[in-house]
Write an enzyme that holds these catalytic residues in place. Sequence first.
Site, short mmCIF file in Angstrom:
data_model
loop_
_atom_site.label_atom_id
_atom_site.label_comp_id
_atom_site.label_asym_id
_atom_site.label_seq_id
_atom_site.Cartn_x
_atom_site.Cartn_y
_atom_site.Cartn_z
N CYS A 1 0.84 -1.20 0.00
CA CYS A 1 0.00 0.00 0.00
C CYS A 1 0.87 1.25 0.00
CB CYS A 1 -0.97 -0.01 1.17
SG CYS A 1 -0.17 -0.10 2.76
N THR A 2 2.04 1.19 0.66
CA THR A 2 2.93 2.34 0.67
C THR A 2 3.48 2.60 -0.73
OG1 THR A 2 3.59 1.93 2.94
CG2 THR A 2 5.06 3.30 1.62
#
Lengths: 443, 557
Positions: free
Chosen positions: A211-212
């Site tokens: 997700c980062t």
Amino acid sequence: MSETVESSQKRWGHLRKVLERPGPFCHPEFEPSSEILDFIMTSCKILIIGAGGLGCELLKDLALMGFKQIHVIDMDTIDLSNLNRQFLFRHKDIGSAKAEVAAEFINKRVAGCYVTPHFCKIQDYDEEFYRQFHIVVCGLDSIVARRWINGMLVAMLQYENGVLDQSSVIPMVDGGTEGFKGNARVILPGMSACVECTLDLYPPQVTYPLCTIANTPRLPEHCIEYVKVITWPKENPFNTALDGDDPQHIGWIYEKSMERALHFNIPGVTYRLVQGVVKNIIPAVASTNAIIAGICATEVFKIATSCCVPMNNYMVFNDVDGIYSYTYEAEKKENCLVCSQIPQELPIKDPSLMKLKEIISLLCESVIYQMKSPGITTTIGGKNKTLYISAIKSIEEKTKDNLNKTLTELGLKDGSEIMVADVTSPTTLVIKLKFMNNDVEMN
Amino acid sequence: MKNCQILSGFFNFLKITNSLCKKMSSPAPKSPEQSVKSKKYDRQLRLWGDHGQKNLENAKICLINATALGTEILKSLVLPGIGLFTIVDGEKICEEDIGSNFFLEVDTLGSSRAQIATQCLLELNPDVRGDYIDETPEHVMSHTQDFFNNFTVVIATALSEKTLIPLSKLLWEANIPLIVCRSIGFLGYIRLQVKEHTVIESHPDSENPDLRLGQPWDALKEHLDQIDVPNLDKKTRSHTPALVILYYFLKKYREEHNGLLPKTRLEKLEIKKMIEESIPSDEHGLNLLEENYKEAIHYVNTAVTPLKIPSNIQEILEDESCVNLTQNSNPFWIMCAALRELVQTDGALPLRGSLPDMASDTNSYVALQQIYQKQAQVHAEIVYRRADQIARNLGLGQDAIIENDVKLFCKHAAELHVMRTSCIADEYEKTNVDLSSYLEDSDSLMFYYIMFRGLERFISEFNAYPGQFDDQVEPDVLKLKGILSKLLNEWGCSHALRDERVHEVCRYGGAELHSVSAVLGGCAAHEVIKLITHQYKPLNNTFICDVISSNTATFCL
């Protein structure tokens, strides 16, 4: 000229002094004699695993410590970036097999030394091959390979009525470096701490959450990782898997990462960093490699000759700030997965909830297992049953539905044994399932 | 040297203009062609960078005596690409050399050791130049007065005491680093002598971030003040950098505590609790802190500290060389003097300007990062202008100080390091050596230091290693014991060396074990690299390696 004559030559005068004279720090069983050098030169067989930064040094060191029967195994070929430390290779050797070029160089330079190269993977050989050696010394950059050879040497141990037959022990000396840091250790399989006993010493690999890298990149590494894991498979620019050694591939990743970084205003993407992230490059220098290999070679010499007590048993080294080292006794783990004789048990809280895929991720993530892609089989009602194997595509397809089944659905019972195979070990690991809620169910 | 710095400034200028052009002309940057050198040296450039490599490539190294240890040291310097080496060695190759030295060929028995070692070492790296002098170091010293003054570092192995002492004095005066090494049996010794050595990049294994939330400058304050943390919607809040959150609570804390920062552990606990309890528990009564809140709590310890100059840096700023500059002062000390002025006005070191990664959305993080970077630039600019002015006042050329060097200097201002060892000649001529504090521990490797000193005396007196001849081992034990007790007596030490150590050294009879020399060679080469690159902290100043027990120790003598 016979070898007996050679061992009495003036050329080996240095070695003869420590081998033919008594000393206060020798192994209690040491008896000074000219036969020891003779043994090193004629009978003692050493296997060096890896012909890279440490391997080249080990070859040189052992050849000049009198060893003549040396085998070296390495599956790699020579790359330009090896030449800053792998000193047996020249520019003209780029692309050739490391093991072969290294062996040839040593045989030419050190008269009488006979190095046998093996241009292959350690997994290509079995027990029979490994049994011929007196000592195995590793200069590897791969933890998986280290664990595999450790598993092999432990699997070759012989026990009689539960007592270890010491003649089946092949000592393993292992070195590793990273930049200005390194470690060296002596393992007497079955007797002292093995690689698996101290698995927690290896730092976990740096990973970036998906997700980062997808939504909130902040570091240049995030941009590069995104291009590597998302953009490359999606655009498949060269219709092939990403090859970190192909400059065209790295160039493409660099350009796309730059674009992404510019878009997000993130500074710091460089070609060097891109290469580092894509290939997971570990910095390396000649000096630290020389130190760690020198320590390992000295230990091999000590073990082979008893002219000095071997290291007990783990040394860490660091020359970032001055020169620092620390030697301590790593302890044998009582219930080690590999070298203890204790059957492994896996507690299962609730078999009607626990799914097979959770067992697999536990085997991968737990500090004590750290497996890569475990394949699991079992016996149910006296019949072998494959629960899941990812390595072979046809079996993967047939067994992947099992991943979402619970242990109860798969027919596993309290006390059932699962057989786990993984690249980290040459043998299958037997794990006994222990259902914790058994009593509750009975009630 | 100066020319190189000018060039480096010029190249940096080119790089900057290049990247500007790229940005302006096309949004998709082309991947740069990598030079063969940067590919070949890739694994080490990741450690000391292109600027460290340039220092290596300009370095001239002298090796005295191409023993196995000597060539092992040079090997680990030729491979990473030093500019040039010169071997001084008057010996002819003997059989035992061939048995222990990898850089001699079998059929060269009787040839010049310097010549053959030079040839074999040059094969390792075509980028390196090398030459040799087939004469003893004593001969060279007496015939060419300042021969050794031309080198960046001088390395000596198997050097006799009577040559070592004048060489040590000579190089001390010239401020050229000297490394002396010895390998015997399972024991090794390295002694480093350098009058003054300065390091900007120490590459510490770990360091605290430089965040200064307690003393925000205007731009940071303005930025942080405008974020009203409690009124952010849940999603924005969960993507807010920890520093923003911490700053908000710090402000609240200070309002309640007369504007003071939390200093003690209890005070820090209080603000940590404030942060923790600011998130209401969910319906299950669970208080699930998000990653950024956890980080904010974590940063209480490192981001909110009073501004303080570390004592080791303060010491450098008060150093004679910093306070009393002369025309001979090098750029390091001029930059230190400029730094000193900044510290006097600001009470703090220049801001490092780097922000650790923290949970955040991209824009909030980048905005914060830019504020830190900009302030670091402001500080570096002040130090640069000041340093440039100082250099001009000293009458130095206008290129004496390079802006990029000052930037690097400011970024690493918290890790500056100055090292001055003692002179080896003084150590040898001194009689009031107090080693008693080390000798209380009977396992101390200091005993091996004494052993090495005794060994050197023995060699000077008898022109042989103790135990060199098979029929002389026992008599040599007695002779060496005599020398050692005389030495200890001279130093006023009442301790005696354990007999077994003396026996062990005589057993070696001067044997040089290749693998032990390989260990020592690596260690010594590594220290030479530190000296050349001016990165990483070198050994200060005596290293003893005991491969019998696999232990090492460092003593400052």
